[in-house]
Design a protein around this motif. Sequence first.
Motif: not given
Length: 340
Positions: A67-77, A292-309
Amino acid sequence: MTTQSMPRPRRRIGLVGAGGIAVAHVPGLLRLGDLVVHSLDGAPELAAAFSDEAARAGSTITVADSLDDLLAAVDVVDVVVPTPAHAAVVRAALAAGKHVVSEKPLARTDADADDLVTGAADAGLQLYPAHVVRWFPAYRRLHDAVTTGLLGDLAVLRFSRSGAFPTRVAWFGDPAQSGGIVMDQMIHDLDIARWVAGPVTRVSAVTVRAGDDEHPVEAAHVLLTHASGAISHVAGLWGPQHLAFSTEYSVTGTLGSLSHSSLAEEDTRADLATPTAVDGFLPPVDPAEDPYALELADFVAAFDGGPLPRVSAADGAVAVHIANAALASIESGQPVEVTL
């Protein structure tokens, strides 16, 4: 002289867990960036199974040893571990400074769910529970029908969800770990009931379990009283292994009703007092869209400063509270008064 903007680096997404629900998340995640997977079991097999799909998406999928290796390598989880581990993994991701998506339920206990919401807010990070049913077309249509006033004031809401008893791993059937059918399966409809009918003031529930270890059956009924006076009846069934997964709802208000059955040829049916108002109240939905793809896309868009899901960390915590109130009612045999 002109300057050329540098291309944006590929997003790196960490997927923690490789069980059944991970398979539903991976295709959408591969469309959003490169994927790093870690799990105590099954991560290499998951990566191999989706290697061709990753190539088609122009993404990579690799395995992290820890898990530590993953957290060091990624932007979001994205957290898709079993329910008992949700809180610990989400805390670790927040401590590493990552925005987080967590499969439902946000946590097994009220205290853990509330702590995760507070922890994310204190850290200035975003946390979203994957209440994917809010992205399914029939339930999006219901929410829009309510918020646009087509159903009038809501009176009675009925929701049901059925499927085979989840026997593939032991923790699903252990209420102490999973919360049983109420927390694992019915939390979807408990969340939808509150999403469309508003705050809940009373929870009453009953459950039954029959059969044996090889042929278990479990069912529950939860009655919600909303602050508005509306009543929601939520039913869940884990049945025999041949039972097809299905969902239904019927919602009636002062101006009409709307119903849905995933087993019907026409999966939604409207009976509204002003039929002309129905046209255009929801845009056409492509059946090929993956919720599933739609919700994840909305979440990531929010992470990038887009509208809240359409779902928040607080919504996820409230769903846990409602499910636990239902479990408390089952245990005591009495209604539970709440402010949720």
